[in-house]
Design a protein around this motif. Sequence first.
Motif, mmCIF file in Angstrom:
data_model
loop_
_atom_site.group_PDB
_atom_site.id
_atom_site.type_symbol
_atom_site.label_atom_id
_atom_site.label_comp_id
_atom_site.label_asym_id
_atom_site.label_seq_id
_atom_site.Cartn_x
_atom_site.Cartn_y
_atom_site.Cartn_z
ATOM 1 N N UNK A 35 25.400 88.533 39.287
ATOM 2 C CA UNK A 35 26.438 87.513 39.228
ATOM 3 C C UNK A 35 26.822 87.134 37.800
ATOM 4 N N UNK A 36 26.246 87.795 36.815
ATOM 5 C CA UNK A 36 26.648 87.559 35.423
ATOM 6 C C UNK A 36 28.038 88.155 35.209
ATOM 7 N N UNK A 37 28.913 87.448 34.480
ATOM 8 C CA UNK A 37 30.269 87.971 34.258
ATOM 9 C C UNK A 37 30.275 89.339 33.584
ATOM 10 N N UNK A 38 29.285 89.607 32.751
ATOM 11 C CA UNK A 38 29.269 90.888 32.040
ATOM 12 C C UNK A 38 28.558 91.999 32.806
ATOM 13 N N UNK A 55 18.543 94.384 27.637
ATOM 14 C CA UNK A 55 17.994 93.567 26.548
ATOM 15 C C UNK A 55 18.797 92.274 26.383
ATOM 16 N N UNK A 56 20.122 92.379 26.419
ATOM 17 C CA UNK A 56 20.975 91.193 26.273
ATOM 18 C C UNK A 56 20.785 90.248 27.464
ATOM 19 N N UNK A 57 20.653 90.809 28.668
ATOM 20 C CA UNK A 57 20.425 89.975 29.854
ATOM 21 C C UNK A 57 19.106 89.229 29.741
ATOM 22 N N UNK A 58 18.051 89.912 29.352
ATOM 23 C CA UNK A 58 16.732 89.288 29.230
ATOM 24 C C UNK A 58 16.775 88.173 28.186
ATOM 25 N N UNK A 59 17.459 88.417 27.081
ATOM 26 C CA UNK A 59 17.576 87.374 26.050
ATOM 27 C C UNK A 59 18.294 86.152 26.614
#
Length: 137
Positions: A35-38, A55-59
Amino acid sequence: MLSTLQRLGVVPSFSRPGVSDDNPFSESLFRTMKYRPEYPSGPFASLSAAQNWVDAFVKWYNTEHLHSQIRFVTPDDRHYGREEAILTKRRNIYTEARHKNPGRWASQTRNWEPLAVVRLNPEKNEPSEEVPLKKVA
């Protein structure tokens, strides 16, 4: 991996016969991810591109996402000891707002006390305050 988890005081959760609550944590995490826009609409161009996205999601998940199960703080806020100051400030803001406009509040404000213990997979007989935590590693 197991020794690192044990050294950090993490109790790992494995799918076990007769335990039906291991998989919902993973599914909840995947739902949050999707459900993240990216979230990508197609396949990644490369393994490197996929790793960069994860990596960006985990951050984001650990440093920005406010988790309802830990009183709307981030896992990093809790892990690094910032949770108590954040919740104290939040409690004061809510108390002041309720004092200024008592008609707005039908009951008490939200509980902003820090949780004493957070477990990924709590035992059924643990007090209800000890709620699951969805922390991405």
